[in-house]
Scaffold this motif. Sequence first.
Motif, PDB file in Angstrom:
ATOM      1  N   LEU A 164      -4.771  -6.180 -13.220  1.00 25.49           N
ATOM      2  CA  LEU A 164      -4.091  -7.290 -13.880  1.00 25.49           C
ATOM      3  C   LEU A 164      -5.082  -8.430 -14.077  1.00 25.49           C
ATOM      4  N   PRO A 165      -5.084  -9.036 -15.295  1.00 24.81           N
ATOM      5  CA  PRO A 165      -6.097 -10.059 -15.585  1.00 24.81           C
ATOM      6  C   PRO A 165      -5.915 -11.315 -14.720  1.00 24.81           C
ATOM      7  N   THR A 166      -7.048 -11.874 -14.356  1.00 21.78           N
ATOM      8  CA  THR A 166      -7.107 -12.992 -13.421  1.00 21.78           C
ATOM      9  C   THR A 166      -8.088 -14.017 -13.968  1.00 21.78           C
ATOM     10  N   ASP A 167      -7.720 -15.290 -13.934  1.00 23.58           N
ATOM     11  CA  ASP A 167      -8.707 -16.307 -14.310  1.00 23.58           C
ATOM     12  C   ASP A 167      -9.089 -17.099 -13.064  1.00 23.58           C
ATOM     13  N   SER A 168      -9.793 -18.219 -13.266  1.00 24.02           N
ATOM     14  CA  SER A 168     -10.335 -18.904 -12.094  1.00 24.02           C
ATOM     15  C   SER A 168      -9.240 -19.516 -11.214  1.00 24.02           C
ATOM     16  N   ASN A 169      -8.018 -19.614 -11.716  1.00 24.62           N
ATOM     17  CA  ASN A 169      -6.919 -20.103 -10.888  1.00 24.62           C
ATOM     18  C   ASN A 169      -6.143 -18.981 -10.208  1.00 24.62           C
ATOM     19  N   GLY A 170      -6.533 -17.746 -10.495  1.00 22.18           N
ATOM     20  CA  GLY A 170      -5.830 -16.628  -9.884  1.00 22.18           C
ATOM     21  C   GLY A 170      -5.131 -15.775 -10.927  1.00 22.18           C
ATOM     22  N   LEU A 171      -4.168 -15.002 -10.464  1.00 26.81           N
ATOM     23  CA  LEU A 171      -3.475 -14.045 -11.323  1.00 26.81           C
ATOM     24  C   LEU A 171      -2.811 -14.744 -12.515  1.00 26.81           C
ATOM     25  N   MET A 172      -2.937 -14.133 -13.707  1.00 26.13           N
ATOM     26  CA  MET A 172      -2.249 -14.655 -14.881  1.00 26.13           C
ATOM     27  C   MET A 172      -0.862 -14.019 -14.926  1.00 26.13           C
ATOM     28  N   VAL A 173       0.173 -14.868 -14.951  1.00 26.95           N
ATOM     29  CA  VAL A 173       1.517 -14.361 -14.685  1.00 26.95           C
ATOM     30  C   VAL A 173       2.374 -14.250 -15.936  1.00 26.95           C
ATOM     31  N   SER A 174       1.791 -14.589 -17.102  1.00 33.24           N
ATOM     32  CA  SER A 174       2.649 -14.693 -18.282  1.00 33.24           C
ATOM     33  C   SER A 174       3.088 -13.333 -18.820  1.00 33.24           C
ATOM     34  N   ASP A 175       2.300 -12.302 -18.587  1.00 30.48           N
ATOM     35  CA  ASP A 175       2.595 -11.046 -19.265  1.00 30.48           C
ATOM     36  C   ASP A 175       2.559  -9.869 -18.297  1.00 30.48           C
ATOM     37  N   LEU A 176       3.224 -10.035 -17.152  1.00 28.45           N
ATOM     38  CA  LEU A 176       3.145  -9.004 -16.120  1.00 28.45           C
ATOM     39  C   LEU A 176       4.004  -7.796 -16.485  1.00 28.45           C
ATOM     40  N   PRO A 177       3.528  -6.589 -16.175  1.00 34.24           N
ATOM     41  CA  PRO A 177       4.328  -5.388 -16.452  1.00 34.24           C
ATOM     42  C   PRO A 177       5.564  -5.359 -15.539  1.00 34.24           C
ATOM     43  N   THR A 178       6.564  -4.607 -15.948  1.00 27.04           N
ATOM     44  CA  THR A 178       7.802  -4.596 -15.151  1.00 27.04           C
ATOM     45  C   THR A 178       7.980  -3.293 -14.390  1.00 27.04           C
ATOM     46  N   ASP A 179       6.994  -2.420 -14.455  1.00 21.70           N
ATOM     47  CA  ASP A 179       7.158  -1.117 -13.805  1.00 21.70           C
ATOM     48  C   ASP A 179       6.306  -0.973 -12.536  1.00 21.70           C
ATOM     49  N   LEU A 180       5.937  -2.089 -11.934  1.00 18.17           N
ATOM     50  CA  LEU A 180       5.166  -2.012 -10.691  1.00 18.17           C
ATOM     51  C   LEU A 180       6.094  -1.868  -9.489  1.00 18.17           C
ATOM     52  N   ASP A 181       5.649  -1.140  -8.473  1.00 12.44           N
ATOM     53  CA  ASP A 181       6.395  -1.109  -7.216  1.00 12.44           C
ATOM     54  C   ASP A 181       5.978  -2.263  -6.316  1.00 12.44           C
ATOM     55  N   ALA A 182       4.700  -2.592  -6.388  1.00 11.70           N
ATOM     56  CA  ALA A 182       4.211  -3.690  -5.565  1.00 11.70           C
ATOM     57  C   ALA A 182       3.030  -4.340  -6.261  1.00 11.70           C
ATOM     58  N   LEU A 183       2.766  -5.585  -5.885  1.00 12.33           N
ATOM     59  CA  LEU A 183       1.662  -6.339  -6.474  1.00 12.33           C
ATOM     60  C   LEU A 183       0.879  -6.992  -5.342  1.00 12.33           C
ATOM     61  N   LEU A 184      -0.404  -6.649  -5.266  1.00 15.67           N
ATOM     62  CA  LEU A 184      -1.285  -7.169  -4.218  1.00 15.67           C
ATOM     63  C   LEU A 184      -2.088  -8.324  -4.784  1.00 15.67           C
ATOM     64  N   LEU A 185      -1.973  -9.509  -4.180  1.00 11.64           N
ATOM     65  CA  LEU A 185      -2.703 -10.651  -4.740  1.00 11.64           C
ATOM     66  C   LEU A 185      -3.176 -11.626  -3.674  1.00 11.64           C
ATOM     67  N   THR A 186      -4.089 -12.524  -4.070  1.00  7.34           N
ATOM     68  CA  THR A 186      -4.659 -13.513  -3.154  1.00  7.34           C
ATOM     69  C   THR A 186      -4.315 -14.915  -3.649  1.00  7.34           C
ATOM     70  N   PRO A 187      -3.051 -15.347  -3.488  1.00  7.67           N
ATOM     71  CA  PRO A 187      -2.639 -16.618  -4.094  1.00  7.67           C
ATOM     72  C   PRO A 187      -3.295 -17.849  -3.477  1.00  7.67           C
ATOM     73  N   SER A 188      -3.608 -17.813  -2.186  1.00  7.32           N
ATOM     74  CA  SER A 188      -4.104 -19.056  -1.591  1.00  7.32           C
ATOM     75  C   SER A 188      -5.566 -19.279  -1.922  1.00  7.32           C
ATOM     76  N   HIS A 189      -6.262 -18.199  -2.260  1.00 10.14           N
ATOM     77  CA  HIS A 189      -7.702 -18.323  -2.415  1.00 10.14           C
ATOM     78  C   HIS A 189      -8.178 -17.078  -3.141  1.00 10.14           C
ATOM     79  N   GLN A 190      -8.106 -17.117  -4.477  1.00  8.22           N
ATOM     80  CA  GLN A 190      -8.388 -15.902  -5.243  1.00  8.22           C
ATOM     81  C   GLN A 190      -9.758 -15.332  -4.885  1.00  8.22           C
TER      82      GLN A 190
END
Lengths: 456, 456
Positions: A218-244
């Motif tokens: 999933l595309p990520t910019d310098s602020n972290g995960l880009m959330v505008s166009d996320l797929p809807t068929d994921l079971d889980a999403l692994l991310l680093t929100p506090s410190h990409q």
Amino acid sequence: MRSDLVSTLPLVLNPASTTPIPAQLTAQIRNLLAKGILSPGDPVPSTRALANRLGVSRGSVVTAYDQLAAEGYLSSTHGSGTIINPNLHQLKPLEAEKTHRKTPTPAPPLLNLDPGIPDTATLADSAWRAAWRTACANPPQNIPDAGLADLRSEIAEHLRRMRGLVCDPDRIIVTAGAREGLTLLLRTFAQATIGVEAPGYPSLRRIPETLGHHLRDLPTDSNGLMVSDLPTDLDALLLTPSHQYPYGGSLPAARRTALVNWAENSDTLLIEDDFDSELRYVGMPLPPLTALAPDRTVLLGTFSSVITPQIACGYLLLPTPLAHQLAQLRGILGQPVGAITQAALATYLASGALRRRTQRLRRVYRRRRSIVNERLSALPGAQLRPIDGGLHAVLITATPAEVVVEKLAMRGLQVTALSQYWGGAGAENGIVFGFGSHDDDTLDWVLAEIADAISA
Amino acid sequence: MRSDLVSTLPLVLNPASTTPIPAQLTAQIRNLLAKGILSPGDPVPSTRALANRLGVSRGSVVTAYDQLAAEGYLSSTHGSGTIINPNLHQLKPLEAEKTHRKTPTPAPPLLNLDPGIPDTATLADSAWRAAWRTACANPPQNIPDAGLADLRSEIAEHLRRMRGLVCDPDRIIVTAGAREGLTLLLRTFAQATIGVEAPGYPSLRRIPETLGHHLRDLPTDSNGLMVSDLPTDLDALLLTPSHQYPYGGSLPAARRTALVNWAENSDTLLIEDDFDSELRYVGMPLPPLTALAPDRTVLLGTFSSVITPQIACGYLLLPTPLAHQLAQLRGILGQPVGAITQAALATYLASGALRRRTQRLRRVYRRRRSIVNERLSALPGAQLRPIDGGLHAVLITATPAEVVVEKLAMRGLQVTALSQYWGGAGAENGIVFGFGSHDDDTLDWVLAEIADAISA
């Protein structure tokens, strides 16, 4: 004489054989030597003990030993009985040689600059030593499958103080670190599709793949995960929100809200990698995602970067039903973190030493971050990304990253190309290196080498 | 005042809001209290520090603090600055209450007689303490994924001395115990059919099932697995050849040969559970199966019964190609045993203290075994199975086992019905109990209670 050899030497006599007992014995002992099961200098059982064990006459054993002594296999010593002749080294076969040889550890690079390695120079203070002293002498018995209750309470307290998060210790499962925690969690899925950040933390992204799950970059910019166009068929999403990871940005509040709404609507589990969130230098820390969506978020925590990776201990903070499910799984598969380690960590946390240490280290790391900023921010042909927290820096370079990495390796410095953090194409050209673990003088030298490698 | 609260208190001001800054601050601090993120007695940042961090005037913070003090939320103390009013307990919400509550450990039975628990009363001698002292102060860095090289060498030496087995340390992978080892090994199979002994060790037989593999129960008599009619469609076979669990018999040499031939012909991996094989009282120890068929056998080892389960450390001895495969897997999923634990165990093994201890404990266990034999072998309505090794006894009873277990539980003794060791039907009526972990006087009392429960 060690009586363990009396009871364990694999000697088996055949009373029905036509070979006399003494001859059977000498042949077998020679054979044990040839195989390396007995080594030069090893004591052998006394004739009386061996005769008793094998149920033969003592005379048969004496005859066999006399024969072996005459052949040079056995020596008698005063005081310690009969031993294998210590001068028999030439007999030792290759296979036995291997057993004694210490396998050499692969030589580490001169200086490991992997991200995330903390400064452990002053870790072993009196609180740390006392915690291990008590734990190894009196480890708790019968601890719950989810982990020692005292440790889970201390982890809840740690989360309250460090991350402003209030949680029930029953939602916590003790793990052998972030990777083991993720591996355990992924057992609750049969074959899942897991979204990951690109770029992202390679050591976690390899796990779902290895376990047979599908990865979705999933595309990520310098602020972290880009959330505008996320797929809807994921079971889980692994991310680093506090410190990409690796860029270091913190996911803005608006994206967090959008993310949680999306997760609710698409029924996706959020897996929040909270790696080194305790170490923040600028800005206000946002609360963990799990504070926004406690029923939908798993927090993956570790003590690697605030204490030491050598303790191999972390935790999962889970929605209550998932916590029960994983505690049951732990009951079957076992808790990999030993009671000694759990008790030592609980005592250390309860002593308050970690809070004081984190305070001190924040100052140290902040200073080292300033040194990095001073030395590298105005470098021609390079752009230093802002370091808001954590223990590593990202330097975008004009010189191809592979060239820089190779040059630094020749000088004994191990840094990583930024491209290693991408699953596929699209990587920026640059390097990632840790600045936390070495003292200021070493860091000075490292930075000079980096500057030189980039300009050359 | 703890400055960690200065930098981590999740306060976020909105400069665009029509609510004045002091009012925003008081509302947010009240909210943090309600959520339990701040607790009574907690220090709050000084007005200067908080104003600096938030980028507002110090006057705004003073106004907010004055308001909160007037409301009774804050108290000023001499010397330690401003704190949350310690008398605010009634405000503390239920959720926060939980964080502080130590989760109670489920009360253990008065006396745990589970099989396999060793005597750890004298474990913490000077060699043990010294090993942990050194390991916690100077844990090794950058250890190989398969485990610390020194530890693997010491395990090879342990196998040579205790089991007469010569092996290359490169064939050893350090595990967090037998269960973790089996779990790791089973990752190399997609969906496998695993043969298990019936009766067999329940704690291992549950693992393949939980991981989605198929189990096949194989008939077992008092000498161990019956090898005459083995199926040919198994991927692996898990067995206890040195000391059948729970019956205690050792697989005879003829069956071992037949088993290895069958495994070769049917291309089946043998998984040898070598649980407590170091503790043998009668007869000659047969070498491990892996000595007969090193390319086809995995030895599942643990230090639970010779040291303590609290260390959570064991090992796999593998055919070389499988050892490489699992070392790679470890590299991705992580080594769950921390460097501190591995270093402590390596030092302890190298000191020779475990060999001396095992010697001593063999005498102690042999004596306790004699006590069990004396008290229970001539009991009317019961038949004690021979105890050739290990730390537990099997007592066949006329009284239904459930009745005996229940009666003993009422007296605070936890024993297990023999039927627990079967996958399906066909269990004999009897109980299993450990005799290793408690002192002789306690054992005397336990045996009197067992005799009484059976006769009543």
